[in-house]
Design a protein around this motif. Structure first.
Motif, PDB file in Angstrom:
ATOM      1  N   LYS A 288       0.836  -1.210   0.000  1.00 56.17           N
ATOM      2  CA  LYS A 288       0.000   0.000   0.000  1.00 56.17           C
ATOM      3  C   LYS A 288       0.867   1.255   0.000  1.00 56.17           C
ATOM      4  N   GLY A 289       0.525   2.162  -0.878  1.00 56.35           N
ATOM      5  CA  GLY A 289       1.249   3.417  -0.972  1.00 56.35           C
ATOM      6  C   GLY A 289       2.468   3.352  -1.867  1.00 56.35           C
ATOM      7  N   ARG A 290       2.872   2.140  -2.260  1.00 51.84           N
ATOM      8  CA  ARG A 290       4.050   1.990  -3.119  1.00 51.84           C
ATOM      9  C   ARG A 290       3.688   1.491  -4.513  1.00 51.84           C
ATOM     10  N   PHE A 291       2.690   0.622  -4.577  1.00 49.58           N
ATOM     11  CA  PHE A 291       2.297   0.022  -5.850  1.00 49.58           C
ATOM     12  C   PHE A 291       0.933   0.559  -6.270  1.00 49.58           C
ATOM     13  N   ALA A 292       0.702   0.562  -7.582  1.00 48.06           N
ATOM     14  CA  ALA A 292      -0.598   0.979  -8.098  1.00 48.06           C
ATOM     15  C   ALA A 292      -0.990   0.078  -9.258  1.00 48.06           C
ATOM     16  N   ILE A 293      -2.193  -0.452  -9.177  1.00 50.90           N
ATOM     17  CA  ILE A 293      -2.715  -1.303 -10.241  1.00 50.90           C
ATOM     18  C   ILE A 293      -3.616  -0.470 -11.141  1.00 50.90           C
ATOM     19  N   SER A 294      -3.555  -0.750 -12.433  1.00 53.93           N
ATOM     20  CA  SER A 294      -4.407  -0.028 -13.376  1.00 53.93           C
ATOM     21  C   SER A 294      -4.696  -0.932 -14.559  1.00 53.93           C
ATOM     22  N   ARG A 295      -5.650  -0.543 -15.360  1.00 56.85           N
ATOM     23  CA  ARG A 295      -5.986  -1.338 -16.540  1.00 56.85           C
ATOM     24  C   ARG A 295      -6.270  -0.416 -17.711  1.00 56.85           C
ATOM     25  N   ASP A 296      -6.073  -0.959 -18.894  1.00 51.98           N
ATOM     26  CA  ASP A 296      -6.393  -0.248 -20.125  1.00 51.98           C
ATOM     27  C   ASP A 296      -7.373  -1.135 -20.873  1.00 51.98           C
ATOM     28  N   THR A 297      -8.639  -0.760 -20.838  1.00 53.51           N
ATOM     29  CA  THR A 297      -9.665  -1.618 -21.435  1.00 53.51           C
ATOM     30  C   THR A 297      -9.604  -1.602 -22.959  1.00 53.51           C
ATOM     31  N   ALA A 298      -8.994  -0.583 -23.531  1.00 57.17           N
ATOM     32  CA  ALA A 298      -8.858  -0.534 -24.992  1.00 57.17           C
ATOM     33  C   ALA A 298      -7.773  -1.503 -25.459  1.00 57.17           C
ATOM     34  N   LYS A 299      -6.719  -1.618 -24.655  1.00 58.23           N
ATOM     35  CA  LYS A 299      -5.616  -2.505 -25.021  1.00 58.23           C
ATOM     36  C   LYS A 299      -5.728  -3.875 -24.374  1.00 58.23           C
ATOM     37  N   ASN A 300      -6.673  -4.025 -23.454  1.00 59.30           N
ATOM     38  CA  ASN A 300      -6.823  -5.281 -22.694  1.00 59.30           C
ATOM     39  C   ASN A 300      -5.554  -5.634 -21.948  1.00 59.30           C
ATOM     40  N   THR A 301      -5.051  -4.651 -21.240  1.00 57.66           N
ATOM     41  CA  THR A 301      -3.850  -4.859 -20.428  1.00 57.66           C
ATOM     42  C   THR A 301      -4.101  -4.470 -18.980  1.00 57.66           C
TER      43      THR A 301
END
Length: 114
Positions: free
Chosen positions: A64-77
């Motif tokens: 927590k506070g160091r990592f960040a999760i994200s997604r790109d629904t256009a690229k499916n990543t």
């Protein structure tokens, strides 16, 4: 058959950053959630972070506070931005997708060492 392919691992010094990416062969919004797990030698696999279909996120306490999760629904990543890396973050990082079935990628190695 869903395929997940991770990339972005490598060797980094303590305090450094890495960005992991997981490319999915299908529409990532078809999954209930997607996440990153890690497994170090001799240790159990543990949750790093996950993102639900509705966009809500969950993080392991140690990132927590160091990592960040994200997604790109256009690229499916699915991405994982890792900052302030510590030697104890050294592990194989695996991408998971949960739908009707659970799918795993083969993993990408992260080594944090001076």
């Amino acid at each position: 058959q869903v395929q997940l392919v991770e990339s972005g691992g490598g060797l980094v010094q303590p305090g450094g950053s890495l960005r992991l990416s997981c490319a999915a062969s299908g529409n990532i919004l078809d999954f209930y959630n997607m996440g990153w797990y890690r497994q170090a030698p001799g240790k159990e696999r543990e949750l790093v972070a996950l993102i639900r279909r509705n966009g809500s996120t969950v993080y392991g306490d140690y990132v927590k506070g160091r990592f960040a999760i994200s997604r790109d629904t256009a690229k499916n990543t699915l991405d994982l931005q890792m900052n302030s890396l510590k030697p104890e973050d050294t592990a194989v990082y695996l991408c998971e997708a949960v739908g009707t079935y659970k799918y795993w990628g083969q993993g990408t190695q992260v080594i944090v060492s001076a």
